[in-house]
Write a protein that holds these residues in place. Structure first.
Motif, short mmCIF file in Angstrom:
data_model
loop_
_atom_site.label_atom_id
_atom_site.label_comp_id
_atom_site.label_asym_id
_atom_site.label_seq_id
_atom_site.Cartn_x
_atom_site.Cartn_y
_atom_site.Cartn_z
N PRO B 43 1.24 -1.24 -0.13
CA PRO B 43 -0.19 0.14 0.31
C PRO B 43 0.94 1.09 0.01
CG PRO B 43 0.32 -0.73 2.10
CD PRO B 43 1.01 -1.88 1.43
N SER B 44 1.67 1.31 -0.89
CA SER B 44 2.29 2.61 -1.32
C SER B 44 2.54 2.95 -2.49
CB SER B 44 3.95 1.96 -0.08
OG SER B 44 4.89 2.81 -1.05
N TYR B 45 1.57 3.75 -2.48
CA TYR B 45 2.02 5.06 -3.99
C TYR B 45 3.34 5.39 -4.60
CZ TYR B 45 1.29 7.61 -8.48
OH TYR B 45 1.67 7.77 -9.26
N GLU B 46 3.91 5.49 -3.20
CA GLU B 46 5.20 6.62 -3.21
C GLU B 46 6.25 5.52 -4.25
OE1 GLU B 46 3.10 6.28 -0.81
OE2 GLU B 46 4.52 5.98 0.98
N THR B 47 6.56 3.89 -4.25
CA THR B 47 7.12 2.90 -4.01
C THR B 47 7.26 3.58 -5.60
OG1 THR B 47 7.12 2.50 -1.41
CG2 THR B 47 7.85 0.84 -3.37
N ALA B 48 5.66 3.00 -5.79
CA ALA B 48 5.64 2.99 -7.21
C ALA B 48 6.61 4.08 -8.30
CB ALA B 48 4.09 2.40 -7.40
N LEU B 49 5.67 5.03 -7.29
CA LEU B 49 6.64 6.40 -8.52
C LEU B 49 7.75 6.18 -8.54
CD1 LEU B 49 5.88 8.61 -9.54
CD2 LEU B 49 5.71 9.87 -7.92
N ALA B 50 8.63 6.35 -7.23
CA ALA B 50 10.30 5.75 -6.58
C ALA B 50 10.25 4.66 -8.32
CB ALA B 50 10.47 5.86 -5.91
N SER B 51 10.09 3.67 -8.39
CA SER B 51 10.86 3.00 -8.45
C SER B 51 10.67 3.39 -10.08
CB SER B 51 10.22 1.52 -8.51
OG SER B 51 8.81 1.59 -8.57
N SER B 52 10.24 4.35 -10.48
CA SER B 52 9.60 4.80 -12.33
C SER B 52 10.26 5.63 -12.42
CB SER B 52 8.02 5.24 -12.65
OG SER B 52 7.66 4.38 -12.23
N SER B 117 -7.15 5.96 -3.68
CA SER B 117 -7.35 7.03 -2.40
C SER B 117 -9.12 6.15 -2.25
CB SER B 117 -7.40 8.64 -1.93
OG SER B 117 -8.22 8.58 -3.00
N ALA B 118 -9.62 6.28 -2.57
CA ALA B 118 -10.86 5.26 -2.77
C ALA B 118 -11.01 4.36 -2.12
CB ALA B 118 -11.84 5.25 -3.67
N PHE B 119 -9.74 3.61 -2.21
CA PHE B 119 -9.46 2.50 -1.50
C PHE B 119 -9.38 2.13 -0.81
CE2 PHE B 119 -11.49 0.15 -4.68
CZ PHE B 119 -11.58 0.91 -6.11
N GLY B 120 -8.05 3.37 -0.34
CA GLY B 120 -7.25 3.16 1.73
C GLY B 120 -6.84 4.29 2.03
N THR B 121 -5.88 4.41 2.77
CA THR B 121 -5.64 5.97 2.83
C THR B 121 -3.86 5.87 2.27
OG1 THR B 121 -5.03 4.57 5.35
CG2 THR B 121 -6.54 6.18 5.23
N LEU B 122 -3.62 7.33 2.31
CA LEU B 122 -2.78 7.24 1.30
C LEU B 122 -2.21 8.90 2.43
CD1 LEU B 122 -3.29 6.57 -2.75
CD2 LEU B 122 -2.04 5.85 -1.08
N SER B 123 -0.68 8.69 2.24
CA SER B 123 0.06 9.81 2.80
C SER B 123 -0.34 11.59 2.19
CB SER B 123 1.66 9.21 3.52
OG SER B 123 1.58 10.81 3.84
N GLY B 125 1.10 14.19 1.56
CA GLY B 125 2.36 14.99 2.55
C GLY B 125 3.70 13.86 1.70
N ILE B 126 3.10 12.74 1.55
CA ILE B 126 4.44 11.60 1.36
C ILE B 126 5.04 11.40 -0.10
CG2 ILE B 126 5.81 9.64 1.07
CD1 ILE B 126 5.12 9.14 3.24
N ILE B 127 3.20 11.63 -0.89
CA ILE B 127 3.05 11.47 -2.24
C ILE B 127 3.47 12.42 -3.02
CG2 ILE B 127 1.71 11.37 -4.43
CD1 ILE B 127 0.10 8.81 -2.17
N ALA B 128 3.65 13.99 -2.60
CA ALA B 128 3.43 15.15 -3.26
C ALA B 128 5.23 15.50 -2.75
CB ALA B 128 3.20 16.11 -1.56
N SER B 129 5.85 15.31 -1.94
CA SER B 129 7.34 15.37 -1.45
C SER B 129 7.87 14.39 -2.38
CB SER B 129 7.88 14.88 0.17
OG SER B 129 8.34 14.15 -0.35
N THR B 130 7.51 12.76 -3.23
CA THR B 130 8.10 12.43 -4.37
C THR B 130 7.59 12.43 -5.32
OG1 THR B 130 6.86 9.31 -2.75
CG2 THR B 130 7.69 9.79 -4.53
N TYR B 131 6.75 13.50 -5.88
CA TYR B 131 6.22 13.82 -6.74
C TYR B 131 7.83 15.33 -6.66
CZ TYR B 131 2.47 12.08 -9.33
OH TYR B 131 1.01 11.22 -9.62
N LEU B 132 7.44 15.93 -6.37
CA LEU B 132 8.82 17.40 -6.36
C LEU B 132 10.08 16.58 -6.56
CD1 LEU B 132 8.99 19.95 -6.05
CD2 LEU B 132 9.18 19.82 -3.35
N GLY B 133 10.64 15.58 -5.66
CA GLY B 133 11.72 15.07 -5.91
C GLY B 133 11.75 14.60 -7.39
#
Lengths: 326, 287
Positions: B43-52, B117-123, B125-133
């Protein structure tokens, strides 16, 4: 308007332009003449700021090109040898883009583009892709670009090259018209263009400026000669044998001129009367004189004579063999 | 500047390249989201983004290689020198177009976390920071691509060199861990750097003498230091490699830590590359 002093450009070991100095007065059309590889394009590229010279200084309309490049370049409209066009744009789009780059205020852009489209008469083609335009039209789009903002100085590098005779006539009349309101310098190796349009001619050979004068005043640069032209009904070798060694004839060129005919050009001292001697000899040999007439040295004769004299001075040629020219 | 920005954007969308980049990035993010979040049940979208982030290795050279080729081919680049045009504004305009193309797939990909986010809770802040990075790193890599597109006249060479440089940068941390850190190794790496420096100098000025002097300027002091005070060179290699590894600094963004040093690194690297690009273009006037 333009002052150039000691302009020199070296590409490694090759000297493309060698200490050229000249001045351009406002409102005149100047021709920069020279054989291929003489340094015409390089000189013009330095004049426009595309290249930095190895030595020398350039002042345009009071602004030094190196101290105040932006002010100096605002006075210039430049058409390079190959027009800087984007094939995937239409002339209208391209000119609007150029107007934006030239920092023409937004409100005036449309008016400026309309103005140059009208002056260069490309109205019909302005919405066709540039890659689909003929050479004549692409040259005109190139000139339209140079005209944007109506700069006082136009620098055109070989504007007639690659055009067919009709297009050359159109281009010539356009340059003549523009000459009324702009200072123009254009380079060419086509002598007739220069002699028809220019009030002043600069001749360059092997990087050196060998002449800079009004077209009519260039006559004295040629050897002090008149020219007698004779068309004879015989072979060139026969004419050569008969006309050999006439007094006061400094140079003779005989070339075949059709079936059983040849034309002899006799360069003789000014005022000398060689017509009589030529007639006597030819008549004596039984050859028919088809045409005989005197003419004063044309610009072509001047040009060739100047190049000849320049070579005879024994200067080491610094002509490049292909490489070095950007 | 705006004129160039508009022109490059239009160019990217008239040719296929812009669409390929957007499609490529979206594809990879999408695939990673599926593999990580859906199939992998992490349950971590930021991991998916980072590995992209790896997609940049291929996509950046493809996007940047055409930046100056059209201008060179149509004789326009030399012509621009005759205009009262600041080269900086030309470079910035092209770079802005690159950033525009970069932003588009990122904006579109926001759909994924929105749906998730409809299926669970997403952070958030972390996702925003990952996008920024992700954006900052992409921006820095694009500036490297821009530099090589300006430096190398051949489109293919530009894309190949950009790819190699990005790959090297990606592998830096792994390499740094396995190469010994002695003074001798540092000296050799400085010599290699000197060689690269000399090569770039030669490409800019076409002068062998200049290139040799450039190499000497780096090599001679390095040799002196090696013989007089070798301890100073120890550990230099890993510092150098650390400086060159663009990807490793991304890690902190993934954790939601807004690491200012990483951000400054990206911004500085971008600024440096843009500055060098302008210098490359200026240098052509002297040739």
């Amino acid at each position: 308007m333009v002052t150039v002093t000691g302009l020199t450009k070296r590409f490694g070991e090759n000297t493309a332009v060698d200490h050229i100095s000249f001045t351009l007065q406002p409102g005149q059309i100047y021709g920069l003449l020279g054989p291929n590889g003489a340094g015409k394009s390089t000189t013009l590229k330095m004049l426009t700021g595309c290249f930095f010279p190895t030595e020398g200084s350039i002042t345009i309309d009071g602004h030094d090109l190196f101290q105040e490049p932006e002010a100096a370049k605002r006075c210039i409209g430049y058409l390079p040898e190959i027009p800087p066009l984007y094939p995937s744009m239409t002339p209208r789009e391209y000119l609007s883009f150029m107007a934006e780059i030239k920092e023409i205020p937004k409100g005036e852009r449309k008016r400026c583009v309309d103005e140059v489209v009208e002056k260069t008469r490309i109205g019909q083609m302005q919405d066709r892709l540039i890659r689909h335009l003929s050479k004549g039209y692409t040259q005109r789009v190139g000139i339209a670009q140079a005209l944007l903002g109506m700069p006082p100085l136009l620098i055109l590098d070989e504007p007639m090259v690659g055009l067919d005779p009709t297009q050359i006539v159109e281009m010539r009349s356009l340059v003549k018209e523009l000459g009324k309101s702009h200072t123009i310098i254009f380079s060419s190796h086509i002598l007739s263009e220069v002699s028809m349009l220019c009030s002043q001619v600069l001749i360059i050979d092997q990087g050196k400026l060998i002449a800079n004068d009004r077209a009519d005043n260039l006559q004295p640069y040629a050897k002090r000669q008149d020219l007698l032209s004779v068309t004879i009904g015989c072979l060139a070798e026969e004419a050569q044998a008969v006309l050999q060694g006439i007094a006061q004839v400094e140079r003779m060129e005989i070339s075949p001129d059709g079936e059983g005919q040849c034309t002899a050009l006799l360069y003789h001292a000014k005022g000398a009367d060689v017509q009589g001697e030529v007639f006597t000899r030819l008549h004596g040999a039984g050859y028919k004189i088809i045409q005989m007439g005197a003419r004063s040295a044309s610009l072509e004769d001047v040009f060739l004579s100047l190049l000849d004299r320049d070579k005879k001075k024994g200067k080491q040629p610094s002509r490049r063999k292909g490489g070095g020219k950007q | 500047m705006i004129a160039f920005w508009k022109r490059e954007c239009r160019g990217y969308f008239q040719s296929l390249v812009g669409y390929i980049f957007i499609a490529g990035v979206l594809c990879v993010i999408g695939a990673n989201t599926y593999l990580t979040c859906l199939a992998g049940r992490i349950p971590s979208y930021e991991t998916a983004l980072a590995s992209s982030a790896l997609v940049f290795l291929l996509m950046v050279p493809i996007l940047t290689m055409r930046l100056f080729s059209e201008d060179r081919k149509d004789n326009v680049l030399l012509f621009f020198y005759s205009l009262p045009l600041r080269l900086g504004s030309l470079v910035l305009g092209k770079y802005l177009a690159l950033l525009t193309i970069l932003v588009i797939p990122l904006v579109i990909s926001v759909v994924y976390p929105l749906v998730l986010s409809a299926f669970g809770t997403l952070s958030v802040g972390i996702i925003a920071s990952t996008y920024l990075g992700f954006f900052a790193m992409g921006a820095a890599l694009l500036s490297i691509g821009l530099f090589f597109a300006a430096l190398l006249e051949n489109q293919v060479a530009a894309s190949a060199v950009t790819f190699i440089v990005l790959l090297a940068s990606y592998l830096m941390p792994t390499l740094a861990a396995s190469i010994p850190n002695s003074a001798l190794v540092s000296l050799i790496s400085l010599a290699v750097l000197a060689l690269i420096f000399a090569l770039i100098w030669f490409l800019l000025t076409r002068s062998w003498k200049g290139a040799l002097i450039a190499a000497a300027v780096v090599c001679v002091p390095a040799c002196l230091v090696y013989f007089l005070y070798p301890a100073a060179l120890e550990g230099l290699l890993s510092t150098l490699m650390g400086a060159l590894s663009v990807y490793s600094r991304f890690a902190s963004f993934e954790e939601g830590i807004l690491d200012l040093t990483a951000l400054i690194y990206y911004v500085t690297l971008t600024a440096l590359m843009l500055f060098l690009t302008v210098q490359v273009l200026e240098s052509r006037r002297f040739r």
